[in-house]
Motif scaffolding. Structure first.
Motif, PDB file in Angstrom:
ATOM      1  N   THR A 229       0.830  -1.202   0.000  1.00  0.00           N
ATOM      2  CA  THR A 229       0.000   0.000   0.000  1.00  0.00           C
ATOM      3  C   THR A 229       0.867   1.256   0.000  1.00  0.00           C
ATOM      4  OG1 THR A 229      -0.106   0.138   2.420  1.00  0.00           O
ATOM      5  CG2 THR A 229      -1.795  -1.194   1.325  1.00  0.00           C
ATOM      6  N   GLN A 231       1.209   5.102   1.320  1.00  0.00           N
ATOM      7  CA  GLN A 231       0.766   6.029   2.367  1.00  0.00           C
ATOM      8  C   GLN A 231       1.584   7.299   2.213  1.00  0.00           C
ATOM      9  OE1 GLN A 231       0.949   4.062   6.202  1.00  0.00           O
ATOM     10  NE2 GLN A 231      -0.063   2.225   5.438  1.00  0.00           N
ATOM     11  N   ARG A 270      -9.446  -0.102   6.748  1.00  0.00           N
ATOM     12  CA  ARG A 270      -8.232   0.235   6.027  1.00  0.00           C
ATOM     13  C   ARG A 270      -7.812  -0.973   5.196  1.00  0.00           C
ATOM     14  NH1 ARG A 270      -5.923   4.851   7.732  1.00  0.00           N
ATOM     15  NH2 ARG A 270      -3.867   4.228   6.939  1.00  0.00           N
TER      16      ARG A 270
END
Length: 315
Positions: A229, A231, A270
């Motif tokens: 992911t 971020q 999330r």
């Protein structure tokens, strides 16, 4: 959910797999299709889902629509096309692993940009737009643009090592995609490299981030999954182990994996939490002889998610 809906014909070899000859085994016929299976799993997980697909004006199409609707999926946007309802045939070995699959799904080509345009309102209003690569490349491009214009997240399931090239073509255009969900073989095609180790898979996922993919969820079969992911400017990667379940039939595992992940995102999780839910759903699916397990429900996954959370590792 926009993608394939078809009849599944699955044959399982009873003993050792002997190529180029007849092998004794068993056979089942059921409704399937990557897009349809994901939609079915989502409905079982309590996520309101509309399926946009195409089936024929034949008994197989009638069965597919009636059983999918009975599962809680909105099928009002499924096109009754001119061709025959698609068929997917799979040969499994005695352990439930896929030996070879054949997809005869020309009718999916009737999900054109024009047809999608007639469903723009429901697509633009969806919490998440999920598409599979059974669609034509032009239809995938239309969906990506529609999602972008309306601020909707797009999740793309590559389907196979052959069909993933359609996704690669979209990424070459610089499109931003919320999540792609390849397995290791499909990721190899996307990256153009042999991926012989987890480290190589990690690097391939990073390269997808550089091409506009925010989240990469890689199915690793019995080795679990990798979630990568973004971020901000930072990339986080986690290895999620496989649930401790005995595989019976792997056919619907990937579809359940995507559905669990999307169900988690829709509920506000999330990506890592959602990926744990997806992996739990995959474990339940492969331990069943059914493509979509009758036991698929959020309460049935709670204990597995908790166990996986204790074993997940940042890498």
């Amino acid at each position: 959910m926009v993608g394939g809906a078809n009849i599944d014909i699955k044959v399982t070899i009873a003993g050792a797999t002997i190529p180029a000859t007849s092998n004794p085994g068993t056979a089942t016929v059921s409704i399937g299709g990557v897009g349809r299976n994901i939609a079915h799993n989502l409905a079982r997980l309590g996520t309101p889902t509309r399926l946009i697909s195409a089936v024929g004006r034949d008994p197989e199409g009638d069965r597919l629509l009636s059983e999918t609707a009975a599962a809680g999926v909105d099928v009002a946007a499924v096109r009754r096309g001119r061709g025959k309802t698609g068929v997917y045939s799979a040969v499994l070995d005695r352990t439930g692993e896929l030996v070879i699959g054949v997809s005869a799904m020309d009718i999916v080509d009737e999900i054109t940009q024009r047809f999608l345009g007639r469903n723009r309102t429901s697509i633009a209003g969806a919490a998440f737009v999920v598409a599979d690569c059974n669609l034509q490349r032009s239809s995938l491009q239309w969906l990506q643009q529609c999602a972008k214009e309306n601020g909707r997240a797009l999740v793309v399931e590559p389907v196979s090592a052959v069909k993933v090239e359609k996704l690669s073509a979209i990424l070459r255009r610089g499109a931003e995609i919320h999540t792609v969900t390849p397995n290791a073989q499909q990721l190899e095609v996307l990256s153009g490299r042999d991926l012989k180790s987890l480290g190589a898979i990690q690097q391939a996922a990073r390269r997808l981030h550089a091409r506009g993919v925010l989240n990469v969820l890689v199915g690793l079969g019995p080795d679990g999954a990798l979630l990568s992911t973004t971020q901000g400017d930072e990339v986080k990667q986690h290895h999620i182990p496989a649930p401790q379940a005995k595989p019976v039939d792997v056919t619907g595992g990937g579809d359940a994996h995507v559905a669990g992940y999307v169900a988690g995102l829709v509920s506000g999780m999330r990506p890592l939490q959602a990926a744990l839910l997806g992996q739990a759903a995959a474990g339940l699916a492969v331990s069943s002889t059914e493509t979509v397990s009758r036991k698929m429900a959020l309460p049935a996954l709670t204990q597995t998610v908790s166990a996986l959370k204790r074993r997940v590792k940042e890498i």
